[in-house]
Design an enzyme around this catalytic site. Structure first.
Site, PDB file in Angstrom:
ATOM      1  N   ILE A  48     -54.740 -17.280  30.932  1.00 41.21           N
ATOM      2  CA  ILE A  48     -54.483 -17.624  32.331  1.00 41.21           C
ATOM      3  C   ILE A  48     -53.608 -16.537  32.924  1.00 41.21           C
ATOM      4  O   ILE A  48     -52.660 -16.078  32.300  1.00 41.21           O
ATOM      5  CB  ILE A  48     -53.819 -19.016  32.465  1.00 41.21           C
ATOM      6  CG1 ILE A  48     -53.673 -19.397  33.937  1.00 41.21           C
ATOM      7  CG2 ILE A  48     -52.487 -19.088  31.725  1.00 41.21           C
ATOM      8  CD1 ILE A  48     -53.270 -20.856  34.167  1.00 41.21           C
ATOM      9  N   ILE A  72     -51.075 -15.421  28.183  1.00 44.36           N
ATOM     10  CA  ILE A  72     -50.698 -15.182  29.575  1.00 44.36           C
ATOM     11  C   ILE A  72     -51.162 -13.784  29.959  1.00 44.36           C
ATOM     12  O   ILE A  72     -50.814 -12.799  29.312  1.00 44.36           O
ATOM     13  CB  ILE A  72     -49.171 -15.318  29.769  1.00 44.36           C
ATOM     14  CG1 ILE A  72     -48.677 -16.680  29.234  1.00 44.36           C
ATOM     15  CG2 ILE A  72     -48.828 -15.145  31.243  1.00 44.36           C
ATOM     16  CD1 ILE A  72     -49.333 -17.894  29.838  1.00 44.36           C
ATOM     17  N   LYS A  73     -51.978 -13.716  31.015  1.00 45.56           N
ATOM     18  CA  LYS A  73     -52.534 -12.427  31.443  1.00 45.56           C
ATOM     19  C   LYS A  73     -51.586 -11.744  32.421  1.00 45.56           C
ATOM     20  O   LYS A  73     -51.174 -12.327  33.420  1.00 45.56           O
ATOM     21  CB  LYS A  73     -53.890 -12.634  32.123  1.00 45.56           C
ATOM     22  CG  LYS A  73     -55.043 -12.802  31.173  1.00 45.56           C
ATOM     23  CD  LYS A  73     -56.354 -13.020  31.903  1.00 45.56           C
ATOM     24  CE  LYS A  73     -57.064 -11.739  32.207  1.00 45.56           C
ATOM     25  NZ  LYS A  73     -58.432 -11.990  32.727  1.00 45.56           N
ATOM     26  N   ILE A  74     -51.299 -10.481  32.112  1.00 53.30           N
ATOM     27  CA  ILE A  74     -50.421  -9.670  32.953  1.00 53.30           C
ATOM     28  C   ILE A  74     -51.138  -8.358  33.267  1.00 53.30           C
ATOM     29  O   ILE A  74     -51.556  -7.652  32.347  1.00 53.30           O
ATOM     30  CB  ILE A  74     -49.081  -9.384  32.246  1.00 53.30           C
ATOM     31  CG1 ILE A  74     -48.333 -10.702  31.976  1.00 53.30           C
ATOM     32  CG2 ILE A  74     -48.220  -8.439  33.068  1.00 53.30           C
ATOM     33  CD1 ILE A  74     -47.049 -10.533  31.175  1.00 53.30           C
TER      34      ILE A  74
END
Length: 377
Positions: free
Chosen positions: A110, A141-143
């Site tokens: 996400i 966690i997408k960064i």
């Protein structure tokens, strides 16, 4: 000839197949479970565009939106609640795969609010908030791999949170991403985290590179400037760029710096091939799958590409590591024609982020309208 399906052959060759899509409809209908059982899907990636497409269709989201409207939730809260619920439910679906693979697969990604892509502290705070809300050990966690995102990647990993680094286009930025990952794992070790529980992938985008470079090659050819050379290079840059990224992966995760972390239980950050749907119908529809087979990578596919792969992909084993010289030659030839790599990758990062911000704003507008309708009902 193998009795295995092409997707099973891919898995056997070391490629983890993830689906680049998620919706409540997929979860409720059992279609995602079916892809796990039949087409070797072992993870999911999402992005703002995917959620915008899913939620704008309403349907399975209407009940939750009505409940949020009754609570007088603002639109930011509503989007946060809706998207994290889908991801948490998908994490539950993939939990057996996560357990069987010791967390390497069975991951669901996400993304942080894309409007924070240039805000280091805001990204770190959002990453921690998303991680806590989803509350599942197999969430990523997408960064985005902006310059501002590099420190956020490090600090999020240092907090023991697994990270999917997204929107990587250039080899130089990929080196910086690996360094940010190594710094994060070093800090996580200092902070006392169990390194074996921290997972990461680096999402290297493929088809968009060809789309932009082919456009420039076509313009050259139409001017009659070395048209044969220009036409011969079409459709080659995306694969070449990704193959050279894998070469960097091999170098960096063979270093002494990495070996010290591996001895402490750390797991390497796997390359992930993203944007693997073919945009040009002149190219084979499995181009960015069959030409990027190598051990310990992820290929996240839109369903159309997954179906094509399952139906007729020809998997011949490793198609990456024997092609480094050839890949360098492609990029050098492009530079020789005046198609400048640095210009292309900078533009692609800018456009990629703009696209996600646009999708996010459209998502907020759609949910706001639905909230307003629910309040009036």
């Amino acid at each position: 000839m193998s009795d295995l399906t092409p997707t099973a052959q891919l898995s056997a060759a070391g490629v983890s197949i993830w689906l680049d899509d998620l919706s409540r409809e997929r979860l409720n209908s059992g279609s995602l479970q079916k892809l796990i059982e039949e087409k070797n899907v072992v993870g999911v990636t999402t992005n703002p565009s995917i959620f915008q497409a899913a939620i704008s269709n309403g349907g399975p989201y209407s009940e939750q939106v009505s409940e949020l409207a009754r609570r007088d939730a603002d639109v930011e809260t509503a989007v946060f609640e809706i998207t994290t619920q889908d991801v948490a439910n998908a994490c539950d679906l993939f939990a057996p795969i996560a357990e069987a693979s010791k967390g390497v697969d069975g991951r669901v990604s996400i993304e942080v609010d894309p409007r924070k892509a240039w805000d280091t502290e805001g990204t770190i705070a959002e990453a921690k908030r998303l991680h806590e809300k989803v509350g599942k050990s197999n969430v990523h966690i997408k960064i985005p791999a902006t310059l501002e995102g590099l420190e956020a990647i490090t600090e999020t990993l240092a907090a023991g949170i697994s990270v999917n680094v997204t929107l990587i286009f250039s080899l130089e930025r990929y080196r910086a991403v690996i360094n940010a990952f190594l710094l994060g794992i070093e800090k996580a070790k200092e902070n006392g985290h169990d390194l074996s529980q921290i997972h990461s992938v680096a999402s290297f985008f493929v088809s968009r590179v060809d789309t932009e470079i082919d456009k420039r090659l076509t313009a050259l050819a139409e001017k009659g400037e070395r048209s044969d050379e220009a036409n011969a290079l079409k459709g080659k840059a995306g694969v070449a760029n990704a193959r050279l990224a894998y070469q960097i992966y091999q170098e960096q995760f063979g270093s002494e710096r990495w070996k010290l972390l591996a001895e402490a239980g750390a797991l390497p950050q796997r390359p992930l091939w993203a944007s693997t749907g073919v945009k040009d119908p002149a190219y084979p529809d499995t181009l960015y799958v069959t030409e990027l087979v190598a051990p310990n990578v992820v290929n996240t596919m839109p369903e159309k590409t997954l179906d094509a792969t399952f139906d007729h992909a020809v998997v011949t084993g490793d198609t990456v590591t024997a092609h480094y010289d050839e890949s360098n030659a492609v990029l050098n030839a492009l530079e020789g024609l005046g198609v400048h790599y640095d210009d292309v990758v900078a533009l692609l990062e800018k456009e990629g982020l703009e696209k996600f911000v646009t999708s996010w704003n459209e998502l907020l507008e759609d949910v706001q309208q639905t909230l307003n309708s629910a309040k009036e009902a």
